[in-house]
Design an enzyme around this catalytic site. Structure first.
Site, mmCIF file in Angstrom:
data_model
loop_
_atom_site.group_PDB
_atom_site.id
_atom_site.type_symbol
_atom_site.label_atom_id
_atom_site.label_comp_id
_atom_site.label_asym_id
_atom_site.label_seq_id
_atom_site.Cartn_x
_atom_site.Cartn_y
_atom_site.Cartn_z
ATOM 1 N N ASN A 362 3.084 -6.239 0.800
ATOM 2 C CA ASN A 362 4.324 -6.096 1.564
ATOM 3 C C ASN A 362 4.130 -5.195 2.774
ATOM 4 O O ASN A 362 4.602 -5.497 3.871
ATOM 5 C CB ASN A 362 5.431 -5.526 0.676
ATOM 6 C CG ASN A 362 5.878 -6.501 -0.383
ATOM 7 O OD1 ASN A 362 5.953 -7.692 -0.146
ATOM 8 N ND2 ASN A 362 6.163 -5.996 -1.568
ATOM 9 N N ASP A 363 3.465 -4.071 2.574
ATOM 10 C CA ASP A 363 3.277 -3.135 3.676
ATOM 11 C C ASP A 363 2.524 -3.775 4.836
ATOM 12 O O ASP A 363 2.971 -3.743 5.989
ATOM 13 C CB ASP A 363 2.505 -1.900 3.187
ATOM 14 C CG ASP A 363 3.406 -0.905 2.478
ATOM 15 O OD1 ASP A 363 4.617 -0.901 2.742
ATOM 16 O OD2 ASP A 363 2.891 -0.124 1.663
#
Length: 532
Positions: A362-363
């Site tokens: 996600n990051d």
């Protein structure tokens, strides 16, 4: 062309949010064995998104007078880069130098009703607030006992009311049945909007690199937001990242995502800091913001103020939840995004307890999407002018990831080893020493993907630092990065062989930051080194 089905789905989803078409025939992908051992096809997700990023870079280059290019990606490298922080070394030693952020408050626990809740303290103020809410000590056993006194929904709602990051581990279907999940899934992969027209600032012709002369201000933290600026700096942009004079530094992450930038310290609650930031913004092309919801507004930097400072600014917002959704004011991190969206659930099929995907998907991918949105806005601004809003969110990124699933046994996997650094690693000198890291994801046929500036520490540049007025040199200077000599000479000292390390500190998972399996691997590596 992109032919692999998961890569194609990711590419089409991202490219479909653009206001113009891309020439996919310029892309080629070298296949490679996955190292992330998961039903969630994160290698292919990264390839699809980075292909769009590469084509936008190429389009800007052509728009600015550079030759047309083709681009190449490597599937294995694209997945490895989702754990680039774990594969960076300073003078041969891992950059995971500080252990204070590793604690049981970053973990997944079983609630009273048998459901699981993921939470993350990470910083002292969040950790203390979580422990105050739970009324317990900071140990995995104490947190588990406290969590068992409430249902999962009570915990999620109660912690959200206190603006604490936590979320129930849900399946994708459960997520989509919620208003937040349904609204998130209905959104494009990134946000792009022209707020107003007018203004005269444009990028104009380039001499050597697609983003040379692009000016970017960063007000960001941790991974996703700084990754946007990192991706722009890699193509020649001038990036000034502004940090508060005091704060919670997670040094390994800082050293990973701040290559190619000038770092200055400014107190944005004081008059001097505000004035110097305003001067930077007035001459910028892009502002990247990943502060907590409402932070810029509390500093007096709402959209109207930003537009008045710079009518041609591209304002890129990176957040946990997308603006306008029910959870827009909530705080969240990588782990929370994986938990609520179905990613963690899909990854844990056949396991006794919920387990994170072993990369920061996600990051990093949200950072890639933020870069894509920014580049699209710049392309549109070149023709239409005006003030633009762009954005990406962890929860939108995770929602799509949860749909890229196949049985675990459908493909082979190979752990990351030193050979990966020999194959893909680069060395680059800095004031802190020689760094070994993974090379860029996208290889262009004519222009380099490289950082002009080395990594530094926060505040390495004085607070009066401003934009460079120098024209691009007549001849492109030599690249500062070279294929990794340290890796080829066997000078990497504490490399952990594996399929990635899950970002949790509660001792759970297959191989996590505080798990017994990690310590056993480290111990075995020490013994092997001693007997060599």
């Amino acid at each position: 062309m992109i032919t692999q089905p998961f890569q194609k789905r990711a590419f089409d989803a991202v490219a479909g949010a653009l206001p113009f078409a891309l020439d996919e025939s310029k892309v080629s992908v070298t296949d490679g064995v996955a190292y992330v051992k998961s039903p969630v096809k994160v290698h292919d997700y990264a390839v699809g998104v980075m292909a769009v990023y590469g084509l936008l870079i190429e389009r800007i280059g052509v728009m600015r007078g550079l030759p047309a290019q083709t681009l190449r990606l490597n599937r294995r490298l694209s997945g490895l880069l989702l754990n680039s922080g774990q594969m960076q070394f300073m003078n041969g030693y891992s950059c995971f130098l500080d252990t204070w952020p590793v604690g049981p408050d970053n973990g997944t626990f079983r609630a009273k009703d048998g459901r699981y809740v993921t939470m993350i303290g990470l910083f002292p103020h969040l950790r203390d607030a979580i422990l105050d809410y739970l009324e317990c000590a900071n140990s995995a056993a104490a947190i588990q006992r406290a969590v068992e006194r409430r249902t999962a929904q009570e915990l999620e709602d109660g912690m959200a009311a206190r603006r604490l990051p936590a979320g129930i581990v849900r399946s994708l279907d459960e997520w989509l049945s919620l208003p937040q999940g349904a609204q998130t899934a209905a959104r494009p992969m990134f946000d792009l909007e022209q707020v107003a027209g007018g203004g005269r600032r444009r990028l104009g012709p380039a001499r050597h690199r697609p983003l040379e002369g692009l000016r970017v201000v960063e007000l960001t933290h941790l991974v996703a937001g700084p990754t946007v600026g990192r991706m722009l700096a890699e193509q020649g942009a001038e990036v000034i990242t502004v940090q508060a004079p005091t704060g919670d530094w997670v040094l390994p992450l800082w050293l990973d995502v701040n290559w190619g930038k000038k770092s200055v310290l400014l107190d944005l609650k004081g008059q001097l800091g505000k004035a110097r930031l305003a001067k930077l913004l007035a001459g910028a092309d892009v502002l990247v913001d990943s502060y907590g919801p409402g932070s810029l507004e509390r500093l007096g930097l709402d959209v109207a103020t930003l537009q008045a400072l710079n009518p041609n600014l591209v304002y890129t917002r990176v957040s946990y939840a997308a603006p306008g959704t029910p959870w827009a004011d909530r705080k969240g991190f990588e782990q929370i995004g994986q938990a609520v969206s179905g990613v963690m659930h899909a990854n844990s099929v056949g396991m006794p307890d919920p387990t994170l995907v072993s990369v920061l998907l996600n990051d990093y991918v949200t950072g890639y999407l933020g870069a894509v949105a920014t580049l699209a806005a710049l392309i549109e601004r070149e023709d239409k002018g005006g003030f633009w809003r762009a954005g990406a969110s962890l929860s939108r990124c995770a929602t799509f990831a949860a749909s890229l699933v196949a049985p675990l046994e459908d493909e082979p996997y190979a752990p990351c080893t030193l050979q990966d650094l020999i194959d893909f690693g680069v060395d680059q000198d800095s004031p802190l020493g020689t760094f070994t890291r993974l090379g860029p994801a996208v290889e262009f046929s004519a222009t380099p993907s490289a950082f002009d500036l080395p990594i530094t520490i926060p505040g390495a540049y004085p607070d009066h630092t401003s934009w460079s007025e120098a024209a691009a040199p007549a001849v492109l200077p030599p690249l500062q990065q070279i294929p990794s000599r340290l890796a080829r000479l066997g000078a990497i000292r504490n490399f952990v062989v594996g399929h990635g390390i899950e970002d949790r500190g509660d001792g759970g998972g297959v191989l996590s930051l505080a798990s017994r399996s990690l310590f056993e691997l480290v111990t075995a590596a020490r013994r092997a080194e001693a007997s060599a």
